[in-house]
Design a protein around this motif. Sequence first.
Motif, PDB file in Angstrom:
ATOM      1  N   VAL A  56      -5.006  -2.988   4.515  1.00 17.25           N
ATOM      2  CA  VAL A  56      -4.384  -2.964   5.842  1.00 17.25           C
ATOM      3  C   VAL A  56      -4.984  -4.084   6.696  1.00 17.25           C
ATOM      4  CG1 VAL A  56      -4.123  -1.604   7.957  1.00 17.25           C
ATOM      5  CG2 VAL A  56      -3.911  -0.491   5.716  1.00 17.25           C
ATOM      6  N   PRO A  57      -4.174  -5.081   7.055  1.00 17.14           N
ATOM      7  CA  PRO A  57      -4.710  -6.236   7.782  1.00 17.14           C
ATOM      8  C   PRO A  57      -4.979  -5.965   9.255  1.00 17.14           C
ATOM      9  CG  PRO A  57      -2.369  -6.540   7.389  1.00 17.14           C
ATOM     10  CD  PRO A  57      -2.768  -5.269   6.671  1.00 17.14           C
ATOM     11  N   ALA A  58      -4.214  -5.058   9.852  1.00 15.47           N
ATOM     12  CA  ALA A  58      -4.395  -4.782  11.277  1.00 15.47           C
ATOM     13  C   ALA A  58      -4.169  -3.296  11.514  1.00 15.47           C
ATOM     14  CB  ALA A  58      -3.402  -5.593  12.108  1.00 15.47           C
ATOM     15  N   PRO A  59      -5.042  -2.671  12.309  1.00 24.06           N
ATOM     16  CA  PRO A  59      -4.910  -1.224  12.521  1.00 24.06           C
ATOM     17  C   PRO A  59      -3.817  -0.889  13.532  1.00 24.06           C
ATOM     18  CG  PRO A  59      -6.808  -2.024  13.711  1.00 24.06           C
ATOM     19  CD  PRO A  59      -6.209  -3.221  12.997  1.00 24.06           C
ATOM     20  N   SER A  60      -2.566  -1.126  13.123  1.00 26.39           N
ATOM     21  CA  SER A  60      -1.448  -0.817  14.020  1.00 26.39           C
ATOM     22  C   SER A  60      -0.260  -0.342  13.202  1.00 26.39           C
ATOM     23  CB  SER A  60      -1.061  -2.055  14.833  1.00 26.39           C
ATOM     24  OG  SER A  60      -0.579  -3.063  13.978  1.00 26.39           O
ATOM     25  N   PHE A  61       0.622   0.364  13.858  1.00 27.47           N
ATOM     26  CA  PHE A  61       1.811   0.851  13.158  1.00 27.47           C
ATOM     27  C   PHE A  61       3.050   0.668  14.014  1.00 27.47           C
ATOM     28  CE2 PHE A  61       2.789   4.943  15.253  1.00 27.47           C
ATOM     29  CZ  PHE A  61       1.601   5.199  15.939  1.00 27.47           C
ATOM     30  N   ASN A  62       4.182   0.602  13.313  1.00 26.23           N
ATOM     31  CA  ASN A  62       5.495   0.536  13.965  1.00 26.23           C
ATOM     32  C   ASN A  62       6.187   1.879  13.794  1.00 26.23           C
ATOM     33  OD1 ASN A  62       5.131  -2.200  14.469  1.00 26.23           O
ATOM     34  ND2 ASN A  62       6.447  -2.859  12.790  1.00 26.23           N
ATOM     35  N   ILE A  63       7.009   2.225  14.750  1.00 24.30           N
ATOM     36  CA  ILE A  63       7.858   3.404  14.604  1.00 24.30           C
ATOM     37  C   ILE A  63       9.280   2.917  14.361  1.00 24.30           C
ATOM     38  CG2 ILE A  63       8.754   5.492  15.689  1.00 24.30           C
ATOM     39  CD1 ILE A  63       6.228   5.607  17.381  1.00 24.30           C
ATOM     40  N   CYS A  64       9.836   3.286  13.193  1.00 23.24           N
ATOM     41  CA  CYS A  64      11.193   2.844  12.870  1.00 23.24           C
ATOM     42  C   CYS A  64      12.195   3.960  13.176  1.00 23.24           C
ATOM     43  CB  CYS A  64      11.304   2.440  11.411  1.00 23.24           C
ATOM     44  SG  CYS A  64      12.943   1.773  11.044  1.00 23.24           S
TER      45      CYS A  64
ATOM     46  N   SER B 205      13.016  13.199   8.369  1.00 27.41           N
ATOM     47  CA  SER B 205      13.371  14.191   9.395  1.00 27.41           C
ATOM     48  C   SER B 205      12.840  13.758  10.754  1.00 27.41           C
ATOM     49  CB  SER B 205      12.824  15.590   9.071  1.00 27.41           C
ATOM     50  OG  SER B 205      13.321  16.043   7.856  1.00 27.41           O
ATOM     51  N   GLY B 206      12.759  12.461  10.962  1.00 27.56           N
ATOM     52  CA  GLY B 206      12.263  11.927  12.226  1.00 27.56           C
ATOM     53  C   GLY B 206      11.973  10.464  12.037  1.00 27.56           C
ATOM     54  N   PRO B 207      11.530   9.767  13.061  1.00 21.86           N
ATOM     55  CA  PRO B 207      11.229   8.347  12.896  1.00 21.86           C
ATOM     56  C   PRO B 207      10.067   8.133  11.926  1.00 21.86           C
ATOM     57  CG  PRO B 207      10.834   9.073  15.171  1.00 21.86           C
ATOM     58  CD  PRO B 207      11.337  10.251  14.426  1.00 21.86           C
ATOM     59  N   PHE B 208      10.090   7.009  11.221  1.00 18.71           N
ATOM     60  CA  PHE B 208       9.049   6.682  10.242  1.00 18.71           C
ATOM     61  C   PHE B 208       7.963   5.857  10.915  1.00 18.71           C
ATOM     62  CE2 PHE B 208       7.582   3.741   6.734  1.00 18.71           C
ATOM     63  CZ  PHE B 208       6.837   4.692   6.054  1.00 18.71           C
ATOM     64  N   MET B 209       6.708   6.291  10.792  1.00 19.07           N
ATOM     65  CA  MET B 209       5.582   5.579  11.382  1.00 19.07           C
ATOM     66  C   MET B 209       4.868   4.835  10.277  1.00 19.07           C
ATOM     67  SD  MET B 209       4.318   8.337  14.184  1.00 19.07           S
ATOM     68  CE  MET B 209       5.555   9.236  15.144  1.00 19.07           C
ATOM     69  N   GLY B 210       5.065   3.504  10.254  1.00 19.41           N
ATOM     70  CA  GLY B 210       4.608   2.708   9.130  1.00 19.41           C
ATOM     71  C   GLY B 210       3.573   1.656   9.498  1.00 19.41           C
TER      72      GLY B 210
ATOM     73  N   PHE C 127       5.832   5.215   0.985  1.00 21.00           N
ATOM     74  CA  PHE C 127       5.931   3.757   1.028  1.00 21.00           C
ATOM     75  C   PHE C 127       7.350   3.266   1.287  1.00 21.00           C
ATOM     76  CE2 PHE C 127       2.730   4.806  -2.275  1.00 21.00           C
ATOM     77  CZ  PHE C 127       1.609   4.299  -1.666  1.00 21.00           C
ATOM     78  N   TRP C 128       7.402   2.098   1.913  1.00 18.85           N
ATOM     79  CA  TRP C 128       8.648   1.337   2.035  1.00 18.85           C
ATOM     80  C   TRP C 128       8.293  -0.080   1.609  1.00 18.85           C
ATOM     81  CZ3 TRP C 128      10.268  -3.134   4.223  1.00 18.85           C
ATOM     82  CH2 TRP C 128      11.654  -3.304   4.431  1.00 18.85           C
ATOM     83  N   ARG C 129       9.144  -0.700   0.773  1.00 23.42           N
ATOM     84  CA  ARG C 129       8.872  -2.081   0.362  1.00 23.42           C
ATOM     85  C   ARG C 129      10.183  -2.808   0.131  1.00 23.42           C
ATOM     86  NH1 ARG C 129       6.718  -0.794  -5.851  1.00 23.42           N
ATOM     87  NH2 ARG C 129       8.774  -0.456  -6.750  1.00 23.42           N
TER      88      ARG C 129
ATOM     89  N   VAL D 198       1.618   5.953   8.060  1.00 22.12           N
ATOM     90  CA  VAL D 198       0.300   6.093   8.706  1.00 22.12           C
ATOM     91  C   VAL D 198      -0.297   7.454   8.413  1.00 22.12           C
ATOM     92  CG1 VAL D 198       1.232   6.845  10.957  1.00 22.12           C
ATOM     93  CG2 VAL D 198      -1.005   5.757  10.851  1.00 22.12           C
ATOM     94  N   GLU D 199       0.520   8.457   8.306  1.00 21.85           N
ATOM     95  CA  GLU D 199       0.008   9.812   8.110  1.00 21.85           C
ATOM     96  C   GLU D 199      -0.457  10.067   6.684  1.00 21.85           C
ATOM     97  OE1 GLU D 199      -0.779  11.721  10.464  1.00 21.85           O
ATOM     98  OE2 GLU D 199       0.238  10.689  12.094  1.00 21.85           O
TER      99      GLU D 199
END
Length: 145
Positions: A22-30, A40-45, A82-84, A97-98
């Motif tokens: 993990v290069p940076a300790p941050s996540f996006n909500i898709c 069943s909700g937004p993906f936190m990646g 995972f998503w790739r 993230v979870e």
Amino acid sequence: MASTSIRKGGCLCGAVQFEVPVPAPSFNICHCRMCRKWCSGPFMGVHCDGPAIFSDDSAITWFRSSEWAERGFCGQCGTNLFWRLADPATPIYVVSVEALEDRDDIELERHIYIEEKPARYEFKDDKPRITEAELMVELGITPPD
Ligand SMILES: [Zn+2]
Ligand SMILES: [Zn+2]
């Protein structure tokens, strides 16, 4: 920018265990429709520098969710992991993230696919909200449609 950290992760039942860079300790909500249906909700990646290294891959299952992307989940307990991108020429890897063991330092960076977010839920943060088109420009990729 923080340096890359190796993070351990796994699914709910433990049949999938891995490490990701993990290069940076941050996540996006898709907020895209596919992520919402998948989770069943937004993906936190969290973006990773490379693919996951599995210490136990006995249950990892990959599903081709679109022409250009694949989603990995535990075939035993169903945890979304995972998503790739399917094309190795554009290696983009995202982990939930979870699914990570150490995640308390990982902060929300922004929301993506905001144009697909339904009105029935709302996040109260003031982080940036970007569309698919803006994200594609940033990543320098052209999704097939
Ligand atoms: Zn599992
Ligand atoms: Zn999505």
